[in-house]
Design an enzyme around this catalytic site. Structure first.
Site, short mmCIF file in Angstrom:
data_model
loop_
_atom_site.label_atom_id
_atom_site.label_comp_id
_atom_site.label_asym_id
_atom_site.label_seq_id
_atom_site.Cartn_x
_atom_site.Cartn_y
_atom_site.Cartn_z
N ARG A 108 -7.93 3.87 10.33
CA ARG A 108 -7.60 2.50 10.75
C ARG A 108 -8.71 1.91 11.61
O ARG A 108 -8.66 0.74 11.93
CB ARG A 108 -6.33 2.52 11.60
N ARG A 149 0.22 -11.36 14.50
CA ARG A 149 0.21 -9.89 14.46
C ARG A 149 -0.73 -9.40 13.35
O ARG A 149 -1.52 -8.48 13.56
CB ARG A 149 1.64 -9.40 14.20
N LYS A 166 0.82 -1.22 0.00
CA LYS A 166 0.00 0.00 0.00
C LYS A 166 0.86 1.27 0.00
O LYS A 166 0.56 2.23 -0.70
CB LYS A 166 -0.84 -0.08 1.28
N ARG A 181 14.64 -12.37 12.51
CA ARG A 181 14.21 -11.91 13.84
C ARG A 181 12.99 -12.67 14.33
O ARG A 181 12.13 -13.06 13.53
CB ARG A 181 13.90 -10.41 13.79
N ARG A 208 11.79 -11.53 5.60
CA ARG A 208 12.76 -10.47 5.90
C ARG A 208 13.97 -11.02 6.66
O ARG A 208 13.83 -11.85 7.55
CB ARG A 208 12.06 -9.41 6.77
P1 AMP Z 1 2.45 2.71 9.96
O1 AMP Z 1 3.69 3.34 9.43
O2 AMP Z 1 1.21 3.06 9.16
O3 AMP Z 1 2.57 1.23 10.17
O4 AMP Z 1 2.20 3.34 11.41
C1 AMP Z 1 3.16 3.24 12.43
C2 AMP Z 1 2.47 3.37 13.78
O5 AMP Z 1 1.83 4.65 13.87
C3 AMP Z 1 1.38 2.37 14.05
O6 AMP Z 1 1.88 1.15 14.57
C4 AMP Z 1 0.53 3.09 15.08
O7 AMP Z 1 1.16 3.07 16.34
C5 AMP Z 1 0.59 4.52 14.57
N1 AMP Z 1 -0.50 4.83 13.62
C6 AMP Z 1 -0.38 5.09 12.29
N2 AMP Z 1 -1.57 5.38 11.74
C7 AMP Z 1 -2.48 5.27 12.74
C8 AMP Z 1 -3.90 5.42 12.80
N3 AMP Z 1 -4.63 5.74 11.72
N4 AMP Z 1 -4.49 5.25 14.01
C9 AMP Z 1 -3.78 4.96 15.11
N5 AMP Z 1 -2.45 4.78 15.12
C10 AMP Z 1 -1.79 4.94 13.95
#
Ligand code: AMP
Length: 240
Positions: free
Chosen positions: A106, A190, A31, A179, A145
């Protein structure tokens, strides 16, 4: 349209002149790559809440202090904080013509808040694009990975970015580590946890008739082509 005219375009606008797109997909679905490519093709900013939070962490801003524990634990940041960050980002001049959102919404509450934010600006989400990849393929992609044990922790993938010598880092020759977090059982657990709220978001957009699914198990170019076609269909949808 030039950058200058884009930046000075009026805020808000109506549904026909503002393109709000939402990318939906599990981690490993590609994505992020597609959002960046679409942003370039459509001349729209790609907005990732994950990137906004990581930037806040680096700056050590008050937002960074608030979100740090959630990012460190890999948990969702509370909706109120996340929604405020997106409201602020959508109000920036470069978002006047629209945005492609990656990683937001999300949760269903976030999706509903985005609808309200859009309505307040006289627009709506034009399309939610679901990059669909089967769970087992995601597990396979994510668990492939390998990370080198050197100080720079170079990242490889057993198929898509294989080292020249199996199990050895190309840059510093150290052993590549699989890992514990990347073991298939852990990755599957997960992913299942993360996909449950994602399906709520998918239901939300499906109920509103703006969901388009594209197959993510194709080449990057083929996925982009399908996404551009889906966006065109969204654009032609009555009321878009
Ligand atoms: P990502 O890079 O999209 O995987 O986001 C990294 C981290 O940011 C996630 O593991 C969450 O802790 C937080 N995060 C990103 N987007 C959201 C969202 N829409 N709602 C809540 N937490 C978010």
């Amino acid at each position: 349209m030039t950058n200058a005219t884009r930046v000075t375009a009026p805020r808000g606008g109506n549904a026909t002149e503002t393109t709000i797109l939402v990318m939906v997909g599990a981690p490993g679905a590609g994505k992020g790559t597609q959002t960046a490519l679409l942003g370039e093709r459509l001349g729209l900013p790609a907005v990732s809440t994950g990137d906004l939070f990581r930037a806040a962490l680096r700056e050590g801003s008050p937002l960074g202090v608030t979100v740090r524990p959630y990012l460190e634990r890999g948990e969702l940041v509370p909706d109120a904080v996340t929604i405020a960050v997106i409201a602020d980002r959508l109000a920036q001049p470069d978002a006047a013509r629209g945005v492609i959102l990656d990683g937001f919404p999300r949760t269903r509450a976030q999706a509903e808040a985005l609808d309200r934010l859009c309505a307040g600006r006289g627009t709506r989400v034009m399309g939610a694009l679901y990059v669909e990849v089967e769970l087992e393929m995601l597990v396979d992609r994510l668990s492939g990975r390998r990370v080198c044990s050197g100080p720079e922790a170079h990242v490889y993938h057993v198929r898509s970015r294989a080292p020249r010598v199996e199990g050895r880092c190309d840059s510093d020759g150290t052993a590549l580590d699989h890992r514990v977090d990347d073991r298939p059982e852990t990755v599957r657990r997960r992913l299942e946890g993360q996909m449950a709220p994602m399906f709520e978001v998918i239901d939300h957009y499906s109920e509103r008739g703006v969901l388009s699914a594209v197959r993510g198990d194709q080449t990057v170019e083929a996925v982009t082509t399908d996404l551009l076609a889906a966006i065109e269909r969204c654009r032609r949808r009555p009321g878009a």
